[in-house]
Design a protein around this motif. Structure first.
Motif, mmCIF file in Angstrom:
data_model
loop_
_atom_site.group_PDB
_atom_site.id
_atom_site.type_symbol
_atom_site.label_atom_id
_atom_site.label_comp_id
_atom_site.label_asym_id
_atom_site.label_seq_id
_atom_site.Cartn_x
_atom_site.Cartn_y
_atom_site.Cartn_z
ATOM 1 N N LYS A 142 3.946 5.447 -5.047
ATOM 2 C CA LYS A 142 3.988 5.628 -6.871
ATOM 3 C C LYS A 142 3.274 6.778 -7.223
ATOM 4 C CE LYS A 142 5.559 0.788 -8.254
ATOM 5 N NZ LYS A 142 5.362 -0.410 -8.047
ATOM 6 N N ASP A 143 1.761 6.567 -6.722
ATOM 7 C CA ASP A 143 1.069 7.769 -7.619
ATOM 8 C C ASP A 143 0.912 8.921 -6.828
ATOM 9 O OD1 ASP A 143 -0.768 5.463 -7.314
ATOM 10 O OD2 ASP A 143 -2.022 5.477 -6.234
ATOM 11 N N SER B 163 3.955 1.658 -0.898
ATOM 12 C CA SER B 163 4.754 1.494 -2.256
ATOM 13 C C SER B 163 3.752 2.580 -3.325
ATOM 14 C CB SER B 163 5.298 0.190 -3.232
ATOM 15 O OG SER B 163 5.897 0.211 -4.237
ATOM 16 N N GLN B 164 2.805 1.865 -3.757
ATOM 17 C CA GLN B 164 1.269 2.363 -4.441
ATOM 18 C C GLN B 164 1.484 3.665 -3.747
ATOM 19 O OE1 GLN B 164 0.911 0.583 -6.647
ATOM 20 N NE2 GLN B 164 -0.236 2.978 -7.714
ATOM 21 N N ARG B 165 1.282 4.450 -3.350
ATOM 22 C CA ARG B 165 1.173 5.541 -2.581
ATOM 23 C C ARG B 165 2.190 5.954 -3.166
ATOM 24 N NH1 ARG B 165 -0.777 9.902 -3.272
ATOM 25 N NH2 ARG B 165 -1.395 11.246 -1.587
ATOM 26 N N THR C 46 0.528 -1.491 0.056
ATOM 27 C CA THR C 46 0.029 -0.226 0.198
ATOM 28 C C THR C 46 0.952 1.095 0.452
ATOM 29 O OG1 THR C 46 -1.885 -1.016 1.256
ATOM 30 C CG2 THR C 46 -1.750 0.431 0.971
#
Length: 174
Positions: free
Chosen positions: A93-94, A89-91, A87
């Motif tokens: 990237k976003d 990591s994705q945040r 989560t």
């Protein structure tokens, strides 16, 4: 003559000799006690710091790898179970791929002028490069001014020479 003295016997005799010679000096005992206390304190501090760091790293790693279920504001399950690490990591990237305006503020896809918007990563890199360039210009301002002054002087001399040659049509003795 063969004397069988090993290293332990030699150290023991040396320690006895030192103890006998300095038994009356209380300050040496205090000095030794202070040195021993200092070394023990250092050893304990190093050991405790290492153990605390290892325990915190293990706890953090365990926490980041635990499975979590995303929920909405009402507590209803949304999406597939994941880990906190995924989560985050994705945040991240976003965050870096979000389109921003020239001030670094996020812009929506339907916002007027969003065509010129850059990703936050591009904007941040541009800002860093621009700030560094401005810093270098400030640091070298004196040198830049001196170079500009010299260029103006040469240009002024050339212009004056040209005007003088245009006004006076005589050959010089050069």
């Amino acid at each position: 003559m063969n004397v069988n003295i090993d290293q332990e016997d030699l150290l023991s005799m040396a320690a006895e000799k030192l103890a006998d010679e300095y038994a009356d000096h209380a300050s040496i005992g205090q000095m030794l006690q202070s040195k021993i206390r200092e070394r023990v304190d250092d050893a304990i501090k190093t050991t405790i710091d290492d153990r605390v760091e290892a325990a915190l790293n293990a706890a953090l790693s365990e926490t980041l790898d635990q499975t979590i279920q995303p929920v909405d504001v009402f507590g209803e399950k949304t999406g597939e179970p994941t880990t906190l690490r995924a989560t985050l990591s994705q945040r991240a990237k976003d965050f870096w791929s979000t389109k921003v305006d020239r001030n670094g503020k996020p812009v929506g896809n339907d916002t007027w002028g969003s065509r010129e918007a850059k990703t936050r990563a591009e904007w941040m890199l541009g800002k860093i490069v621009s700030d560094e360039f401005a810093s270098q210009v400030r640091e070298n301002a004196v040198e830049i001014a001196a170079t500009f002054k010299e260029a103006m002087r040469k240009d002024a001399h050339a212009m004056i020479d040209k005007h003088i040659d245009g006004l006076i049509k005589a050959k010089s003795a050069k």
